[in-house]
Scaffold this active site. Structure first.
Site, PDB file in Angstrom:
ATOM      1  N   GLY A  58       0.816  -1.207   0.000  1.00  0.00           N
ATOM      2  CA  GLY A  58       0.000   0.000   0.000  1.00  0.00           C
ATOM      3  C   GLY A  58       0.849   1.255   0.000  1.00  0.00           C
ATOM      4  N   GLY A  63       2.445   2.012   5.419  1.00  0.00           N
ATOM      5  CA  GLY A  63       3.594   1.222   5.822  1.00  0.00           C
ATOM      6  C   GLY A  63       4.215   1.700   7.120  1.00  0.00           C
ATOM      7  CD  GLU A  80       4.738  -3.475  -3.659  1.00  0.00           C
ATOM      8  OE1 GLU A  80       5.007  -2.417  -4.287  1.00  0.00           O
ATOM      9  OE2 GLU A  80       3.663  -4.052  -3.750  1.00  0.00           O
ATOM     10  CB  CYS A 114       2.611  -1.348  -7.025  1.00  0.00           C
ATOM     11  SG  CYS A 114       2.487  -3.127  -6.923  1.00  0.00           S
TER      12      CYS A 114
END
Length: 231
Positions: A58, A63, A80, A114
């Protein structure tokens, strides 16, 4: 695992596929799906000391929050976070390979992954040539129902995504960007937008932000070291 609340049906479909495979192999109940909001599901998973490792995909803000909460209980996290992926084309680039790759990387899944291509650095000797080629390619994009194989690009996921797309384009213009292709919402039912090419300076702040949308920033460079430092 917990999916985004914006994509629960995809998650359920994947879970059913995994259930079939695991059941066939004699392993039941080791892969489980939890669908719910941030407070009821995500927070519970992150704070539960029985979960030794939390893997999360996200935003950077998400994070940081996950890392702090998992770390507070001495758990481990695998994060990630975001992505502002770049392609660098030097003066030797083979455009028969490069243009299709850039094209798919930037508009595939409407820029909502992403691994989407968001920045393109082009050697100054080939800048105009490649910009022209990309503009021609973008003119051929068919936007519509993604279940129709005739279309190249589907919609954004919701109104918030459209708003972020429009905001990014507005900021790019304010920061000296030039719209080479696209740049507008498509007025039809659904969250459809035009795939967009923006010629812009490397020091424009918007270039350093990730927008989950089909926006590709195009920049020129002279020396390889310069492009690497920018990237």
């Amino acid at each position: 695992w917990k999916p985004s609340l914006k994509t629960p049906l995809c998650a359920i479909a994947v879970q059913h596929i995994c259930n079939e495979v695991l059941n066939d192999l004699g392993y039941e109940g080791i892969f489980n799906l939890c669908i719910g909001d941030q407070a009821n599901v995500a927070e519970t998973l992150v704070k539960d000391s029985r979960i030794a490792l939390v893997s999360a995909t996200g935003s950077t803000a998400m994070g940081k929050d996950v890392a702090q909460k998992v770390g507070a209980r001495l758990g481990k996290s695998l994060l990630e976070l975001g992505g502002n992926n770049a392609i660098l084309l030097d003066e030797t680039a083979d455009l028969s390979l490069a243009i299709p790759g850039i094209f798919f990387g930037a508009i595939g899944t409407a820029g909502q992954r992403c691994t989407s291509t968001r920045r393109l650095f082009i050697h100054h000797t080939r800048f105009d040539e490649i910009c022209d080629s990309l503009q021609q390619a973008y003119k051929q994009v068919r936007v519509g129902d993604p279940l129709d194989r005739q279309n190249h690009m589907g919609p954004l996921i919701d109104q918030n995504a459209v708003d972020n797309y429009s905001k990014a384009i507005k900021l790019a213009k304010e920061q000296g960007g030039e719209i080479l292709s696209g740049g507008s919402r498509i007025e039809r039912k659904g969250f459809f937008v035009e795939p967009t090419l923006i010629k812009i300076a490397t020091n424009a702040p918007i270039v350093h932000e990730e927008t989950f949308a089909p926006i590709l920033y195009i920049m020129s460079y002279t020396e390889l070291e310069e492009a690497i430092q920018i990237n």
